[in-house]
Design an enzyme around this catalytic site. Structure first.
Site, PDB file in Angstrom:
ATOM      1  CB  SER A 215      -0.957  -0.041   1.197  1.00  0.00           C
ATOM      2  OG  SER A 215      -2.002   0.886   1.056  1.00  0.00           O
ATOM      3  CG  ASP A 310      -6.770  -2.846  -3.074  1.00  0.00           C
ATOM      4  OD1 ASP A 310      -7.240  -1.780  -2.639  1.00  0.00           O
ATOM      5  OD2 ASP A 310      -5.552  -3.120  -3.022  1.00  0.00           O
ATOM      6  CG  HIS A 340      -5.633  -2.570   0.422  1.00  0.00           C
ATOM      7  ND1 HIS A 340      -4.799  -2.087  -0.552  1.00  0.00           N
ATOM      8  CD2 HIS A 340      -5.200  -2.002   1.568  1.00  0.00           C
ATOM      9  CE1 HIS A 340      -3.914  -1.268  -0.029  1.00  0.00           C
ATOM     10  NE2 HIS A 340      -4.148  -1.200   1.267  1.00  0.00           N
TER      11      HIS A 340
END
Length: 369
Positions: A215, A310, A340
């Site tokens: 991320s 995601d 995610h």
């Protein structure tokens, strides 16, 4: 809470947290059809079916939720991330070496600037004792440049070190809003440079140093590769990008499809970006949005892993395609049934472990060991 020894936040789980973790860990061994009973009817979006373990996990997290991060006081949000990570971390993986240390990065190049280089806490993982040089992955945790720590990503780093047979250095870069963009990016670049320039003393093979992260951490790893290339320096030898955030200047179709109900939300991302960036002008800076770089040639080989459910899926895959189109060796893997950030759920679902093992295999191939 900040540890007086290393400077990073230390989460202390309650009895309820320990019980939740035990349930989540046990559920990871339960067959998918049984888990489906707890998760409800399969979620089908964009030709994908959400994995039952993740669907049940999202439901459990929703039931236990104390609210959205953007609505909490900052320290409460940070504690909540640590708790969430703890509950899906599984049984602790024991390694020969797990050691907290401090990277001596502080300099005097900008003595009047509080965002100038600072000594950073880090955690070193090694599967073996001894000084024989091993490959190393310099890892940057996720959390939107605002949340997360080396503790929240401890299980992920342990898994990579054990399965990969390499050292992992997890860096506790400085977070917003205390330190705004581009501080996190500068910390990430400085951390890689320190490892690269001190490989021998760290017991690291200087020809096999990778960067990686999930991320926001994937964003930082990509930025390290671009910035060192642009400076004409030796770049990392490989980049391992999990569900990376690559473009703060626009929203993609995956935000429309998965912006609510799948752990990471569109409002979460708005909060993270608005907290991290100084102004909207920063959104166009490749150090914030590496997808906007003018040149993608000459970057290190990469493995990019995205999650099907995601919001960041499309921009991560666009980044992989940009690199491939520029001649960079890239493997792109969409884990279509996952949310995610699946790499942190190694204790809650076998699919997360499989995805992480696959990425470690790509890392080993990329570093040729």
């Amino acid at each position: 809470m900040r540890s007086p020894m290393s400077g990073h936040r230390t989460f202390r789980p309650s009895i309820t947290d320990r019980l939740t973790k035990a349930v989540m860990t046990a559920s990871g061994s339960v067959p998918a059809p049984v888990i489906q009973l707890a998760g409800g009817a399969p979620r089908r979006i964009d030709g994908q079916v959400l994995d039952p373990h993740f669907q049940a996990g999202v439901r459990v997290m929703s039931l236990l939720s104390e609210g959205e991060y953007e609505d909490m006081p900052l320290e409460k949000a940070r504690e909540t991330v640590e708790r969430s990570a703890y509950t899906v971390s599984g049984n602790r993986i024991e390694l020969a070496v797990v050691k907290d240390l401090v990277l001596p990065l502080a300099g005097t190049d900008r003595p009047d600037d509080e965002t100038a280089r600072a000594d950073l806490p880090a955690r070193l993982y090694s599967p073996v004792h001894g000084d024989d040089p091993l490959p190393m992955l310099v890892y940057f945790h996720g959390g939107g440049w605002v949340l997360g720590s080396i503790d929240s990503h401890d299980a992920t780093c342990r898994y990579i070190a054990r399965m990969g047979g390499l050292k992992v250095l997890s860096v506790d870069y400085r977070l917003a809003p205390e330190f705004l963009f581009p501080t996190a990016a500068e910390d990430a670049v400085a951390s890689f440079r320190y490892v690269r320039d001190n490989a021998e003393s760290l017991g690291v093979d200087p020809t096999r140093i990778a960067v990686g992260g999930d991320s926001a951490g994937g964003n930082l790893a990509a930025v390290v590769c671009q910035q060192t290339r642009d400076a004409g320096e030796k770049t990392p030898d490989f980049q391992l990008l999990f569900v990376p955030a690559t473009n703060m200047s626009a929203r993609t179709r995956s935000f429309e499809l998965f912006g609510e109900g799948f752990f990471l939300t569109g409002k979460n991302m708005d909060f993270y970006e608005n907290t991290y960036l100084r102004s909207d002008d920063d959104r166009l800076d490749p150090r914030a949005s590496p997808l906007l770089a003018e040149d993608f040639s000459g970057l290190p080989p990469a493995h990019v892993a995205t999650g099907g459910f995601d919001p960041l899926r499309d921009e991560g895959e666009a980044y992989a395609r940009k690199m491939a189109d520029a001649g960079v060796t890239v493997s792109l893997r969409r884990h279509s049934t996952m949310v995610h950030p699946f790499v942190n759920a190694v204790g809650a679902t076998p699919l997360a472990r499989a995805a992480l093992s696959e990425a470690v295999g790509a890392l080993r191939m990329g570093l040729a060991y």
